[in-house]
Design a protein around this motif. Structure first.
Motif, PDB file in Angstrom:
ATOM      1  N   ALA A 131       0.834  -1.208   0.000  1.00 23.11           N
ATOM      2  CA  ALA A 131       0.000   0.000   0.000  1.00 23.11           C
ATOM      3  C   ALA A 131       0.865   1.253   0.000  1.00 23.11           C
ATOM      4  O   ALA A 131       0.550   2.245  -0.679  1.00 23.11           O
ATOM      5  CB  ALA A 131      -0.934  -0.009   1.213  1.00 23.11           C
ATOM      6  N   ARG A 132       1.947   1.222   0.741  1.00 16.60           N
ATOM      7  CA  ARG A 132       2.886   2.350   0.769  1.00 16.60           C
ATOM      8  C   ARG A 132       3.437   2.644  -0.619  1.00 16.60           C
ATOM      9  O   ARG A 132       3.706   3.794  -0.969  1.00 16.60           O
ATOM     10  CB  ARG A 132       4.024   2.016   1.737  1.00 16.60           C
ATOM     11  N   MET A 133       3.577   1.595  -1.427  1.00 20.88           N
ATOM     12  CA  MET A 133       4.070   1.721  -2.801  1.00 20.88           C
ATOM     13  C   MET A 133       2.934   1.838  -3.815  1.00 20.88           C
ATOM     14  O   MET A 133       3.157   1.730  -5.028  1.00 20.88           O
ATOM     15  CB  MET A 133       4.934   0.509  -3.165  1.00 20.88           C
ATOM     16  N   ASN A 134       1.714   2.046  -3.324  1.00 20.05           N
ATOM     17  CA  ASN A 134       0.530   2.136  -4.198  1.00 20.05           C
ATOM     18  C   ASN A 134       0.360   0.879  -5.051  1.00 20.05           C
ATOM     19  O   ASN A 134      -0.023   0.943  -6.219  1.00 20.05           O
ATOM     20  CB  ASN A 134       0.608   3.372  -5.105  1.00 20.05           C
ATOM     21  N   MET A 135       0.618  -0.274  -4.450  1.00 24.40           N
ATOM     22  CA  MET A 135       0.534  -1.538  -5.170  1.00 24.40           C
ATOM     23  C   MET A 135      -0.424  -2.530  -4.524  1.00 24.40           C
ATOM     24  O   MET A 135      -0.486  -3.696  -4.944  1.00 24.40           O
ATOM     25  CB  MET A 135       1.931  -2.168  -5.275  1.00 24.40           C
ATOM     26  N   GLU A 137      -3.599  -2.939  -4.720  1.00 20.30           N
ATOM     27  CA  GLU A 137      -4.612  -3.493  -5.626  1.00 20.30           C
ATOM     28  C   GLU A 137      -4.018  -4.491  -6.613  1.00 20.30           C
ATOM     29  O   GLU A 137      -4.759  -5.221  -7.290  1.00 20.30           O
ATOM     30  CB  GLU A 137      -5.301  -2.371  -6.394  1.00 20.30           C
ATOM     31  N   HIS A 138      -2.706  -4.565  -6.688  1.00 21.96           N
ATOM     32  CA  HIS A 138      -2.043  -5.501  -7.600  1.00 21.96           C
ATOM     33  C   HIS A 138      -1.418  -6.681  -6.845  1.00 21.96           C
ATOM     34  O   HIS A 138      -0.632  -7.434  -7.431  1.00 21.96           O
ATOM     35  CB  HIS A 138      -0.956  -4.779  -8.385  1.00 21.96           C
ATOM     36  N   GLN A 150       5.819  -1.141 -11.900  1.00 21.57           N
ATOM     37  CA  GLN A 150       5.110  -1.874 -10.850  1.00 21.57           C
ATOM     38  C   GLN A 150       5.997  -2.954 -10.245  1.00 21.57           C
ATOM     39  O   GLN A 150       5.994  -3.163  -9.024  1.00 21.57           O
ATOM     40  CB  GLN A 150       3.832  -2.475 -11.421  1.00 21.57           C
ATOM     41  N   ARG A 153       8.260  -1.305  -7.818  1.00 20.13           N
ATOM     42  CA  ARG A 153       7.566  -0.968  -6.573  1.00 20.13           C
ATOM     43  C   ARG A 153       7.416  -2.197  -5.682  1.00 20.13           C
ATOM     44  O   ARG A 153       7.564  -2.108  -4.453  1.00 20.13           O
ATOM     45  CB  ARG A 153       6.205  -0.354  -6.872  1.00 20.13           C
ATOM     46  N   GLU A 183       8.319   7.919 -12.208  1.00 22.36           N
ATOM     47  CA  GLU A 183       7.523   7.397 -11.096  1.00 22.36           C
ATOM     48  C   GLU A 183       8.434   6.905  -9.965  1.00 22.36           C
ATOM     49  O   GLU A 183       8.174   7.163  -8.785  1.00 22.36           O
ATOM     50  CB  GLU A 183       6.632   6.249 -11.575  1.00 22.36           C
ATOM     51  N   VAL A 187       9.023   7.850  -5.970  1.00 18.29           N
ATOM     52  CA  VAL A 187       9.039   6.900  -4.846  1.00 18.29           C
ATOM     53  C   VAL A 187      10.272   7.126  -3.977  1.00 18.29           C
ATOM     54  O   VAL A 187      10.179   7.196  -2.738  1.00 18.29           O
ATOM     55  CB  VAL A 187       9.002   5.457  -5.368  1.00 18.29           C
ATOM     56  N   GLN A 190      10.004  10.204  -1.946  1.00 20.49           N
ATOM     57  CA  GLN A 190       9.150  10.022  -0.772  1.00 20.49           C
ATOM     58  C   GLN A 190       9.885   9.274   0.339  1.00 20.49           C
ATOM     59  O   GLN A 190       9.752   9.592   1.520  1.00 20.49           O
ATOM     60  CB  GLN A 190       7.873   9.263  -1.149  1.00 20.49           C
TER      61      GLN A 190
END
Length: 251
Positions: A131-135, A137-138, A150, A153, A183, A187, A190
């Motif tokens: 989730a921290r890596m916006n992943m 949902e994958h 991806q 990440r 992208e 990361v 951040q």
């Protein structure tokens, strides 16, 4: 990321030497990495950048010199190399994800096998890092179903899940197209804001400019210069350094 001189030293490399078949690759490298900071290691191909990372975390053994990690010489023969590698997160150039495992299982594997966590606890930890890596949902997808960005990440989430003291990146943008590279720059930026300590080998000038860290210029196995990106890239006194970055801008 704001750099401070008050941070304690996490990692110090002293006079590191590595030869392959009597050919010197590292020829007395010195480097200091304080807690909560990032350093970018740059230089021409074959100058020893990736070898430096691998010597520090003992994927390969140096021929001479010391690596001091939190005050301990980890080049000693009695070093617990397995424990050392748990404390140093490594994000490889080509991701090194297991193709037969989902993104979630790639992240949970080390937690279960090395940290001894239960499946449920490992899943909770892995999902938090994905989730921290916006992943998140994958999480159920396999590497073949993910883009290069991806995959990167997921590789970063896997490294962070082990709660390492420092994160190593080996050419984090080299396998990515320009959009995905931007992208990953975001990361890493951040992670800088989160005060994650990082040592990053890269040829990517845009990445080095975007991140507020020192650049270490490695050439012929030695540190030739260290400083801010602009100072090295634009007006350095050393003609070899000027030539290297001038060539990079033309490419």
């Amino acid at each position: 990321m704001t750099q401070t001189s008050e941070n304690s030293v996490l990692l110090e490399v002293r006079g590191l030497i590595k030869r392959f078949d009597d050919k010197p690759v590292l020829n007395g490298v010195d480097l200091v990495l304080p807690e909560g900071q990032i350093k970018m290691v740059m230089g021409p191909s074959g100058c020893g950048k990736s070898t430096l990372l691998r010597c520090i975390n003992r994927l390969i053994d140096p021929c001479a010199g010391q690596v001091i990690f939190r005050g301990e010489d980890v080049t000693r023969a009695d070093t617990d190399v397995r424990l050392l590698r748990q404390r140093i997160g490594f994000v490889f150039q080509h991701f090194a994800l297991y193709r037969h495992l989902s993104a979630l299982d790639n992240v949970t594997l080390g937690l279960r096998k090395l940290r001894g966590m239960s499946r449920a606890d490992a899943v909770d930890k892995a999902m938090a890092e994905l989730a921290r890596m916006n992943m998140a949902e994958h999480a159920a997808k396999y590497p073949s179903q993910l883009s290069g960005g991806q995959k990167q990440r997921v590789a970063i989430a896997r490294a962070l899940a082990m709660d390492p003291a420092v994160l190593f990146f080996d050419e984090p943008t080299s396998a990515l197209d320009p959009l995905m590279s931007r992208e990953i720059v975001g990361v890493i930026d951040q992670l800088c804001a989160d005060n994650v300590t990082m040592l990053c080998v890269t040829h990517d000038v845009d990445l080095a400019r975007a991140i507020e860290g020192n650049v270490v210029f490695l050439d012929e196995g030695m540190v030739r210069a260290e400083g801010g990106a602009n100072a090295l890239f634009e007006d350095h006194d050393d003609p070899r350094i000027r030539a290297f970055f001038s060539r990079d801008r033309r490419s």
